[in-house]
Design an enzyme around this catalytic site. Structure first.
Site, short mmCIF file in Angstrom:
data_model
loop_
_atom_site.label_atom_id
_atom_site.label_comp_id
_atom_site.label_asym_id
_atom_site.label_seq_id
_atom_site.Cartn_x
_atom_site.Cartn_y
_atom_site.Cartn_z
N HIS A 22 64.13 -43.36 -4.60
CA HIS A 22 64.60 -44.73 -4.83
C HIS A 22 65.80 -44.85 -5.78
CE1 HIS A 22 60.75 -46.04 -3.06
NE2 HIS A 22 60.15 -45.22 -3.89
C1 BDR Z 1 60.36 -48.02 -7.89
O1 BDR Z 1 59.11 -47.98 -8.58
C2 BDR Z 1 59.02 -46.81 -9.35
O2 BDR Z 1 57.80 -46.17 -9.11
C3 BDR Z 1 60.20 -45.95 -9.00
O3 BDR Z 1 60.67 -45.29 -10.16
C4 BDR Z 1 61.21 -46.93 -8.47
O4 BDR Z 1 62.02 -47.46 -9.50
C5 BDR Z 1 60.10 -47.91 -6.41
O5 BDR Z 1 59.29 -48.95 -5.98
#
Ligand code: BDR
Ligand code: CA
Length: 313
Positions: A243
């Site tokens: 992400h």
């Molecule tokens: C987001 O949530 C976190 O677990 C990850 O770091 C990312 O920023 C994805 O949904």
């Protein structure tokens, strides 16, 4: 090369946050004014420490790291140890950091930096819940017109949510903060799950990091192998979504991403859909467009960029 772009990374590391920080530290086009930590994937004492661990791994202990909000604005903190492990950075064996945590609160640092830098000089890069950013906007409303833009990872629409059927984790954890940010009038670029679910850490891509043969390459491979195990089972894919590095990659190569300028409104009333980002992709609401919402990524180009940059550390 033109002067580097000044950024503040607001983050809750998190393995994918860690890779985003490494990408930024490896890139001369960017000047990291500071890293501000927020509670999210794990509690604040761990996220601020993890940010320092990553700076040291990158050989950049001079980076300024500040601790910010320990909990969301209204709701209780929800964390994600089931994804990121107990430390938030499970996977590699990283030493305890010896670089200091900066004195002062992250929100003060954000406000003071934006007021001191020329108008439109600083880009904010939130990779976690938006608590610090919203608190800064509330504390000093004049910063809204001084921020160049906010490029954030959060939300989802066509892909739905990842923590509830409707909501993505970063927005769900502090929906009230997200509401403040999306109503702020600051130009926003949004990397939702619709993009990040197309950026998968396949076995071959993880191997490319390991093949770098450096401490950063080995640590990145170990971080990703830990991080992807949960999502591989959940989604049945080879690899998990990477992400947060999408935010930094956009600053370096915006042409990797495609999207649309839309209205985005955050659900803060219904418990069923709490934290949902309601994206008016088809322009049916008449509400003002407040965010560039990305939907497509050149995932090969994205991973090529990551490997090329991490090789420099
Ligand atoms: C987001 O949530 C976190 O677990 C990850 O770091 C990312 O920023 C994805 O949904
Ligand atoms: Ca994150």
């Amino acid at each position: 090369m033109s002067a580097p772009r000044k950024i503040i990374i607001d983050t809750d590391p998190g393995q994918d946050d860690a890779v985003a920080i490494l990408l930024a530290l490896a890139s001369p086009e960017l000047e990291i004014l500071g890293i501000t930590a927020v509670a999210g994937n794990v509690p604040l004492p761990l996220t601020e420490k993890n940010a320092r661990k990553i700076c040291e791994l990158a050989g950049k202990p001079e980076t300024r790291v500040y601790a910010g909000a320990a909990r969301p604005m209204v709701r209780s903190l929800v964390t994600a140890e089931h994804v990121h492990g107990r430390t938030g950075l499970d996977g590699p064996d990283l030493p305890e950091p010896s670089m200091p945590l900066q004195e002062g609160h992250a929100v003060d640092f954000i406000v003071e930096t934006l007021m001191a830098e020329p108008q439109g000089a600083v880009t904010l890069c939130p990779l976690g819940p938006l608590t610090n950013i919203a608190l800064a906007l509330i504390r000093e409303p004049r910063i809204a017109t001084r921020i160049k833009e906010i490029v954030l990872m959060g939300g989802g629409f066509f892909e739905g949510g990842n923590v509830t059927p409707a909501a993505e984790f970063n927005i769900y954890v502090d929906p009230h903060a997200a509401d403040v940010v999306f109503r702020s009038g600051v130009p926003i670029v949004m990397m939702p799950l619709d993009v990040t679910h197309k950026a998968l850490t396949t076995a071959a891509r993880v191997e490319a990091f390991r093949r770098l043969g450096t401490p950063v390459g080995h640590a990145t491979a170990a971080l990703l192998e830990f991080f992807e195990r949960f999502d591989e089972e959940k989604y049945g894919t080879d690899g998990g979504p990477l992400h947060d590095p999408c935010v930094i990659a956009y600053l370096l190569k915006p042409e990797l991403f495609k999207g649309r300028h839309c209205n985005v409104t955050v659900e803060i009333a219904s418990e069923l859909t709490m934290g949902m980002t309601v994206i008016d992709w088809w322009g049916v609401s008449g509400r003002p467009k407040n965010a560039q919402v990305m939907r497509y990524i050149d995932d090969e180009g994205f991973f090529d960029l990551l490997v090329e940059r991490l090789a420099r550390l």
